[in-house]
Design a protein around this motif. Sequence first.
Motif, PDB file in Angstrom:
ATOM      1  N   MET B   1       0.821  -1.225   0.000  1.00 32.61           N
ATOM      2  CA  MET B   1       0.000   0.000   0.000  1.00 32.61           C
ATOM      3  C   MET B   1       0.847   1.265   0.000  1.00 32.61           C
ATOM      4  N   ASN B   2       2.167   1.085   0.148  1.00 35.29           N
ATOM      5  CA  ASN B   2       3.030   2.266   0.104  1.00 35.29           C
ATOM      6  C   ASN B   2       2.888   2.997  -1.221  1.00 35.29           C
ATOM      7  N   PHE B   3       2.715   2.209  -2.291  1.00 35.66           N
ATOM      8  CA  PHE B   3       2.537   2.797  -3.616  1.00 35.66           C
ATOM      9  C   PHE B   3       1.273   3.660  -3.639  1.00 35.66           C
ATOM     10  N   VAL B   4       0.189   3.115  -3.106  1.00 34.77           N
ATOM     11  CA  VAL B   4      -1.080   3.859  -3.082  1.00 34.77           C
ATOM     12  C   VAL B   4      -0.906   5.140  -2.265  1.00 34.77           C
ATOM     13  N   SER B   5      -0.228   4.998  -1.133  1.00 39.98           N
ATOM     14  CA  SER B   5      -0.008   6.144  -0.251  1.00 39.98           C
ATOM     15  C   SER B   5       0.761   7.260  -0.967  1.00 39.98           C
ATOM     16  N   LEU B   6       1.835   6.876  -1.644  1.00 40.67           N
ATOM     17  CA  LEU B   6       2.663   7.890  -2.315  1.00 40.67           C
ATOM     18  C   LEU B   6       1.945   8.498  -3.519  1.00 40.67           C
ATOM     19  N   GLN B   7       1.164   7.671  -4.219  1.00 42.47           N
ATOM     20  CA  GLN B   7       0.401   8.213  -5.342  1.00 42.47           C
ATOM     21  C   GLN B   7      -0.645   9.215  -4.853  1.00 42.47           C
ATOM     22  N   MET B   8      -1.273   8.890  -3.721  1.00 44.93           N
ATOM     23  CA  MET B   8      -2.263   9.820  -3.158  1.00 44.93           C
ATOM     24  C   MET B   8      -1.589  11.146  -2.794  1.00 44.93           C
ATOM     25  N   LEU B   9      -0.374  11.031  -2.265  1.00 41.60           N
ATOM     26  CA  LEU B   9       0.350  12.234  -1.844  1.00 41.60           C
ATOM     27  C   LEU B   9       0.729  13.104  -3.043  1.00 41.60           C
ATOM     28  N   THR B  10       1.345  12.489  -4.036  1.00 39.42           N
ATOM     29  CA  THR B  10       1.879  13.279  -5.147  1.00 39.42           C
ATOM     30  C   THR B  10       0.828  13.569  -6.214  1.00 39.42           C
ATOM     31  N   GLY B  11      -0.287  12.867  -6.139  1.00 40.89           N
ATOM     32  CA  GLY B  11      -1.330  13.075  -7.150  1.00 40.89           C
ATOM     33  C   GLY B  11      -1.935  14.463  -7.075  1.00 40.89           C
ATOM     34  N   PRO B 298      -4.324   0.597  11.601  1.00 41.98           N
ATOM     35  CA  PRO B 298      -2.865   0.802  11.707  1.00 41.98           C
ATOM     36  C   PRO B 298      -2.193   0.912  10.336  1.00 41.98           C
ATOM     37  N   ARG B 299      -2.698   0.153   9.371  1.00 43.19           N
ATOM     38  CA  ARG B 299      -2.124   0.210   8.022  1.00 43.19           C
ATOM     39  C   ARG B 299      -2.367   1.585   7.404  1.00 43.19           C
ATOM     40  N   ILE B 300      -3.567   2.114   7.619  1.00 43.42           N
ATOM     41  CA  ILE B 300      -3.883   3.432   7.060  1.00 43.42           C
ATOM     42  C   ILE B 300      -3.054   4.516   7.764  1.00 43.42           C
ATOM     43  N   VAL B 301      -2.907   4.371   9.083  1.00 43.80           N
ATOM     44  CA  VAL B 301      -2.058   5.325   9.820  1.00 43.80           C
ATOM     45  C   VAL B 301      -0.631   5.251   9.277  1.00 43.80           C
ATOM     46  N   GLY B 302      -0.183   4.048   8.988  1.00 44.01           N
ATOM     47  CA  GLY B 302       1.145   3.879   8.393  1.00 44.01           C
ATOM     48  C   GLY B 302       1.258   4.582   7.051  1.00 44.01           C
ATOM     49  N   MET B 303       0.196   4.499   6.249  1.00 46.19           N
ATOM     50  CA  MET B 303       0.194   5.180   4.943  1.00 46.19           C
ATOM     51  C   MET B 303       0.338   6.691   5.126  1.00 46.19           C
TER      52      MET B 303
END
Lengths: 239, 379
Positions: B1-11, B298-303
């Motif tokens: 999910m790190n990919f999803v997290s970073l895409q959400m950030l930079t998108g 916890p996974r979402i908090v990690g994201m």
Amino acid sequence: MGGAGMSQPAVVCERVEKSFGSGEQRLRVLRGIDLTANYGEMTFLLGPSGSGKTTLLSIIAGILRADGGTVRVLDRDLARLRNGEGAKFRLENLGFVFQQFNLIPALTAAENAAVPLLAAGARRKPAVERARALLADLGMGHRADVLPSKLSGGEQQRVAFARALIQDPRLVICDEPTSALDGAAGRHVMELLRNVAVSPQRAVVVVTHDFRILEFADRIAEIDDGVIQKIETRKRESS
Amino acid sequence: MNFVSLQMLTGDRAKYLGLVLAIAFSTFLMSHQMSIFAGLLERTRSQISDIEDAEIWVMDAKTRYVDEVRALSDQELYRVRGVQGVEWAVPLFKGVARVKNEEGTFRNAILLGLDDATLTGVPRRILAGSWQAIGEPETILIDRVGYQFFFPGQPYRAGGRLDVGGKWVTIGAVADASPPFVNLPVVYARYSDAIAMVGREPQQMSFVLAKPQGGVAPAELCRRIQAATGLKAATKQEFGWETIWYYIANTGIPINFGITITIALMVGALVSGQTFSLFILENLRFFGALKAIGVTTPRIVGMILLQAVVVLFIGYGLGVALTAAFFELTKDNLDLRGFRLLPEIMLLVAGVIFGVVLLATMVSVRRVAVVDPAVVFRG
């Protein structure tokens, strides 16, 4: 899983109660709901706003807990799921189609469809490849690398279907799947849903107040004021 | 999910850039101002630092810092020399003299008079000429600030003439002395010459510089000198810090810099915290959808923490790079000598900015942690 197959129940709700608030503010939303959704069928929950259908859907999905009665989903008593087990259960067994689609704007169609696989720990490349193949089955192969903002409502809905189906879930939960679509698009989407989602190993529960799509239902439970008013079972030719 | 997290950030380019620039600006302002502050404080003790040979400074008992001294009598020098454990002790004059060139351009300068016999305290970083030259009568060393003021545009070289306190002297060398707190030229002369330049008075010795014999700890020798003479004796490090603390306690410098640094911190925290909070708020329904699908809290908090750490690293890196670039580009500006980005400041700013932004992030994370996944079924 035992018992998966036509006319076997995937969801069994018995005397389900749910209230919100306390004291004089207490609002009884569900008042003893009895409902069954079978494998191989599309079960529609039909009712006006405030009737309790969304609350019932959330309980079936394991997102809300019932105050009373029992809810068995895929042979699991949801009341017995411990903290954290609910999320795992949903991820492994349930697929969701949300009313607003809730596609992540920064992800392409294929990446959005791959989200449940990624959440389950799959590697990105194979997950996205699998999502591409599924999107191709849904007639969206040529739009797999497009962002949601560039997709039409119907296309977004198909991406949402792909996301719901990518883990091959045994229960698909659809919340107002046609509310954002016009009549023709809504009908097309429901045909697609019936074709790709309904199988002997899977049950589909649809919440709707759109009377135009009732022809796709195998079973219609009309709910009002927290009570099932009527259940209608329809005989369908095998699709 | 790190990919999803970073895409959400930079998108969301606008918010992403806003976050990075807010952190970069805050980091730049804090690290820049802290560097100037540290550089200024370092300047206050520059003459103590530059005199490398002496481990112990002896002065009047009431002396608080290097720039305000009460002169000692020559007798005190002999008393210090008489203390057991002193290997050597020499006089140091520190005063201000008016310096003038042949065109009549004048300026006050810090005048340091070094022991005639040993030249203890003479600067060793020489740009032109030889430090031994001030062993000759009526010869001085001048720092490069002074040289450039009196001989503008000319290359550094020995042999020029200056009037110091009414006496014409020859420049024996140009030194790269550390910048003093007030940006005055620094002139070095033999002790006897320096006294003559400012006019002889009954008591003119500013300090006695001393070195302990082998096996005698500097702190122990300080105690012995104080007990034997009634004067104040401090190690080089102690006296340097006393001077720094004097300026901290008795000037508005720390308050002014403190205000700027606090504002930078607040702006950075508020802007980045607010932007991040908005970013989370706008993505709340997507996080709700992820929760409904089965992604654990916890996974979402990690994201979200991953998103915060990424913008922190990029923003902090940009800010520190800007500060480093500023000091690199201004390193040849004589007015900005001594100001540089210290590793300690980089670490301190990193700790502060990471702490503040992560704190702001945790406030936003709370919203996600408590968001009901059923929200996605509410249209």
